[in-house]
Every structure is written in structure tokens, then in C-alpha cells.
Design an enzyme around this catalytic site. Sequence first.
Site, PDB file in Angstrom:
ATOM      1  N   THR A  63       1.778  -5.008   6.468  1.00 40.41           N
ATOM      2  CA  THR A  63       0.628  -5.157   5.570  1.00 40.41           C
ATOM      3  C   THR A  63       0.945  -5.911   4.299  1.00 40.41           C
ATOM      4  O   THR A  63       2.096  -5.970   3.850  1.00 40.41           O
ATOM      5  CB  THR A  63       0.079  -3.752   5.187  1.00 40.41           C
ATOM      6  OG1 THR A  63      -1.174  -3.903   4.532  1.00 40.41           O
ATOM      7  CG2 THR A  63       1.024  -2.995   4.290  1.00 40.41           C
ATOM      8  N   ARG A 116       9.283  -1.194   3.802  1.00 43.88           N
ATOM      9  CA  ARG A 116       8.226  -1.064   2.807  1.00 43.88           C
ATOM     10  C   ARG A 116       8.652  -1.785   1.523  1.00 43.88           C
ATOM     11  O   ARG A 116       9.839  -1.786   1.160  1.00 43.88           O
ATOM     12  CB  ARG A 116       8.025   0.418   2.516  1.00 43.88           C
ATOM     13  CG  ARG A 116       6.922   0.768   1.549  1.00 43.88           C
ATOM     14  CD  ARG A 116       5.581   0.478   2.094  1.00 43.88           C
ATOM     15  NE  ARG A 116       4.534   1.267   1.425  1.00 43.88           N
ATOM     16  CZ  ARG A 116       3.247   0.985   1.558  1.00 43.88           C
ATOM     17  NH1 ARG A 116       2.843  -0.033   2.304  1.00 43.88           N
ATOM     18  NH2 ARG A 116       2.345   1.743   0.965  1.00 43.88           N
ATOM     19  N   GLY A 148      -5.990  -0.036   8.279  1.00 45.81           N
ATOM     20  CA  GLY A 148      -7.151   0.603   7.649  1.00 45.81           C
ATOM     21  C   GLY A 148      -6.804   1.651   6.610  1.00 45.81           C
ATOM     22  O   GLY A 148      -7.539   2.646   6.485  1.00 45.81           O
ATOM     23  N   THR A 160      -4.231  -4.527   6.498  1.00 48.23           N
ATOM     24  CA  THR A 160      -3.085  -4.229   7.335  1.00 48.23           C
ATOM     25  C   THR A 160      -3.277  -4.769   8.753  1.00 48.23           C
ATOM     26  O   THR A 160      -4.338  -5.268   9.112  1.00 48.23           O
ATOM     27  CB  THR A 160      -2.819  -2.697   7.310  1.00 48.23           C
ATOM     28  OG1 THR A 160      -2.763  -2.272   5.944  1.00 48.23           O
ATOM     29  CG2 THR A 160      -1.551  -2.286   7.997  1.00 48.23           C
TER      30      THR A 160
END
Length: 605
Positions: free
Chosen positions: A434, A142, A509, A416
Site C-alpha cells: 500500500t 511496513r 480497504g 491498498t
Amino acid sequence: MMSSPFPRSILQVAPRVVLSLLLAACSRGPGGTGASDVRLPPAGPPGDPAIPARVAPVFPAGWRLPAGQPATFAPQVMAVSNSPEASAAATEIMRAGGNAVDAAVALGFALAVTWPEAGNIGGGGYSVVRLADGRVAAIDYREIAPLAATRDMYLDANGKLTDKSVYGHLASGVPGAVAGLSALLERYGTMPLSRVMQPAIRLAREGFVVDTALAGSIARARGMVTRFQRSTPYFPNGQPLAAGARLVQPDLARTLEAIAQYGAAGFYKGWVADSLVAEMRRGEGIITHEDLLRYTPVWRAPIRTNFREYTLLSMPPSSSGGVTTAESLNILEQYPALPAYGSTRWFHLVGSAYQRAFIDRNAKLADPAFVPVPLAQLTSKTYARQLQGTISETRATPTRELEPRMQALPREPEHTTHYSVVDAQGNAVATTTTLNNSWGSGVWVRGAGFMLNDEMDDFAAQPGTPNMFGLVQGEQNAIQPGKRMLSAMSPTIVLDRDNQVLLVVGAAGGPTIITGTSQVILNVIQHRMTLMDAMRAPRIHHQALPDSLTFEAGGIAPPVLDSLRSMGHAMRQLRALVNVNAIMRVKGGWEGVPEPRRSGGAVGY
Ligand code: GLY
């Protein structure tokens, strides 16, 4: 009003206008594309206890994705993503002797070329791995907040939230994708980075033909991308590439070659890093060389939970995906018998379970390096029983009183991308990655040829105020330098009662990732649908706030809709929900299904 499990603060916050209403949707249009080696599954004898017989579902009359369609079948390996070319990159690597991890890394880099709205090297993601020998792993790559980030950096002089967490240079977190994919390959792959990146480099250097879906996505992103850089490979001289044109990305090819040659250092140091930092200086960006040098992916133990006799392996925080999925399914598991798919009671119970799990998600989850996260409590069956006790059989429980404008969030989540890969040995990789918004922040790094993320909006930029997805999150997810923003990405591997991989699944999403992924899982293991039916089944979504049960137009039979309304559910209709890509083990091999509401490719052999 339900009582104790939830802090009142998260239920009493004021909404703001959702910024993303301003953004045109950027999906690639309908129609999943099964690619090469398409075959129907063999009609094997029934009775393999590990693969229960499938049951044909009943969808509402007129539902646009009727049941009973065949999936792509392959006996040995399968890759499914939103890009047929990227899925083919994975099978190219497996044909050359690579395992599912080699193939997944190849696919990830190829997606950065062929699915530039979400595939990326300028963003981040998560992978969950299950090896054939039973080992499991999860890697968190991330993005993180830059060192110069501050809690209130997106507020104006009057304390009002601006759109700078969504658009432009300041919206980007420090990218993690290259570090994550490289680390994944190094630990569990068998091939060098320079080999698995060949398909991506070839696609960038030689180009590929833009299909109508990509052309549509490019056209919709025009204002957003050309605002920061008039001419890019997607918009030569500011004009969008049309379907049939060749998309050639020489700058991106050079960047990928640098990574192939030097590993992650080819991105986080040297001329690529210089280009990124120079791009930051052109706007109001704050990512520095020091930020890039300090970026490190984190290996984590997957969330391991079970639903009845099936085991789920999913992503722990900094993603909320695994915990919120586990909590929702644990609540539903408290019912000894669940109602039929499509019934009033089914949608009521599933929506009510999501509502409760999202209240916890929005209040209690965040980067575990910065805040204590009550993982054991949230994933416990005892706690689920307590929450199940708050669900009425006859009426919806209000999350809170809503402002009228919050009732009408007329947008479909289009962000994403997820890919699933399995190999002939039974190794499996589920990856979700994403840029946040489709096309990220809109900023393209000059000279290095890639889009940057707008992941900073996944923080609570102003705790208590809705973000781009309408998610109302608390102080625990406030911005701090070096912190990972909370995600909903849910790459998940489901094992059957014999501990064999049954499903490799995940979605795109925003918050609907969690509800969409878990409904495909429920459709397969609770309702015994085929994977294709499970993917085509109408979906719902509840994220606590806004306090509405979102459904797909035509996906709930009118009498059921009336019943849900009379129970007090605020029903909100969208054209489509969630972009899922999945693989399921079937007799003799694998079925792959790209999202039938969007575009993509299942490729196997
Ligand atoms: N950017 C969407 C998510 O991570 O949930």
C-alpha cells in the site's frame, strides 16, 4: 455495556471530522477481468474429502452480484491481482521456471507500474509465504516513521490535528517495499532480481494501454497529484491520461533498472535516494539519507490459528490483520453451530465478533519493537470464550455513545492492493502492499518517477482521535521515530485438514481488509461456498468505533435489516465494501477470482 476485557480509555475518546471525506474515491471501477487461459474447472467426481462439496448460497433478491458464476481455472499456476498486466508478469516468470516467490516479486514490481494508485515502490507491505515443503514465513516491510518524526508533528499551534498526515511530503513514512521484496526474493526465490524485474521494466519503458478503470482512477486523482507536480506521466501538462492512451514511465523505468542492477541499494542509496531526499526538501518532508540507509525489513513468524479443522497463516504485528482475524474467528468458533449465511443471527454474531476484536485491535496492538503486545492472550481460545460470553443473542452491545457526525461516514475504503500467487509445486505467496490512500500522499518523486505513501496517518496522530479510516486508536500507536505504524493488512494462507494450501487471500480497504478477508474465508470454510460465490457474497463491517454495522447496499434482505435495527445495530450503508483478491485450490488445479466489485486479473496456465 460490555465490561472488563477492554480499557475504558479507548471507548471514551472524541471523534474529529474525517479528513478523507475531502478525497475523491479512486477505485478502478467495477468489473473483474479474468485474463488468459480461462477455463472452467473440470467436473471431477465428488468425494475428495479434502475438497468438500460446495453449497450454493442464497443472496437477497436483486443483489447485483448473483451467485453461480464460474471462476478462472488453471491446472498448474495462478496469479490474481488488481492489474491483469501485473498478474501476467507473475505467470511470465513462472513459465520461465520461477517459483511462486519469484513470480510474486515480479508481480509486486509490475504493480508499481500498472496500478500506480496502490502498487508501489514508495510504500510498504507484508508477505506471507507457505512453501510446498511446509516451511512458512512472514516478512514485514511496513514503512517506519522518519528519525525526525515527533509525537505531535501533525498538530497545529492550537493542538488541532491538520491534514498533513494524509497529503503532501510530511505524510510519508520511510518506504519499505523495495527492501522487503528484495529480501523475500533472496531468501525464497530462485531467480535474480534483474530477471524477475524484467516485466516491470518493460511495462514502464515501453508503456501499456490505459484502460477505462485506470483512466477513471487517474482522473479522480487529478487535484491531489497535480497540486504537488503539474506534469507527470499520468498527467502530461496537467491533463489526465484518457482511456486508450499509452502510459510510458521513463523515470520509473530508470529507477527499476537501478534496483535490478544494484538490488535494494539501488533505491536506498545513489541517485534514486538523492531524488527522494531532494523531493522531501521541495515540500515539508523529513525523510533523510540516514532514514533510507537504516531501513530494514523484519522476518516474523506468521500468526498461526485454526478455525475448526482449518489452519490460518497470517500477518503478525506490526499489522493487526492476523491477530484481529484470529480473535474474530475464535469468538465465532465458540458457537457449535453457526447460523445460515444472510440470516439476522449471522450478521449479528459476525458483526459483534468484529466489534470486540477491533476494540482490542485499536487499544492493544502496535509495533512490537516499541510496545508490549499481548499476542498470546488475544489469540487464545480461552479469551475468545470470555468475549463470546459478552455477546447477547437479542441485542447489539453499544461500543460507546456516538457523536452524530460519526454515524455518517459516507465513504468507501479505496486503498491498498493485494495479490495472491501459487505455483505448480504448491508454493504460495500472499502479499498486501500500500501507499495508504489511493495515490498515497499525492507526491510524485521527480526524476525517479514514483508516488510516495501517506502511511503516517496509520499512526494515532492524535491518540483518541479518528484517523482517515475513522479508526480511533490509542497511545500505543502514537508516533515515535523508527516505529512502524499499525496496519490492518491481512495477507492470509488457509490450509485444509490435510495441511494443503486451500486459500491464498487478502484485501485492500483499510480496516475493512480484516473483515472482508475473513468473510471470504468464512464463506468458503463455514458456508462451503465456491470461491466465486464467497467473493460475490454481500459483506459487512464493524470496527467498534464508529459503533455501526456497515453493509453493502442491497446486500441484506429488508426483513433482516429491520431485525438488525430492532436489535440496536446502527446500520450504515455503503455501495461496496473491500477489494479482495483470492485463489482457491479445487479439484485438478486452482481457481482465481479478482474482486468482482472492482477490476483486476486472474491469470494462470
Ligand atoms: N494503510 C492501511 C493499512 O495498512 O491498514
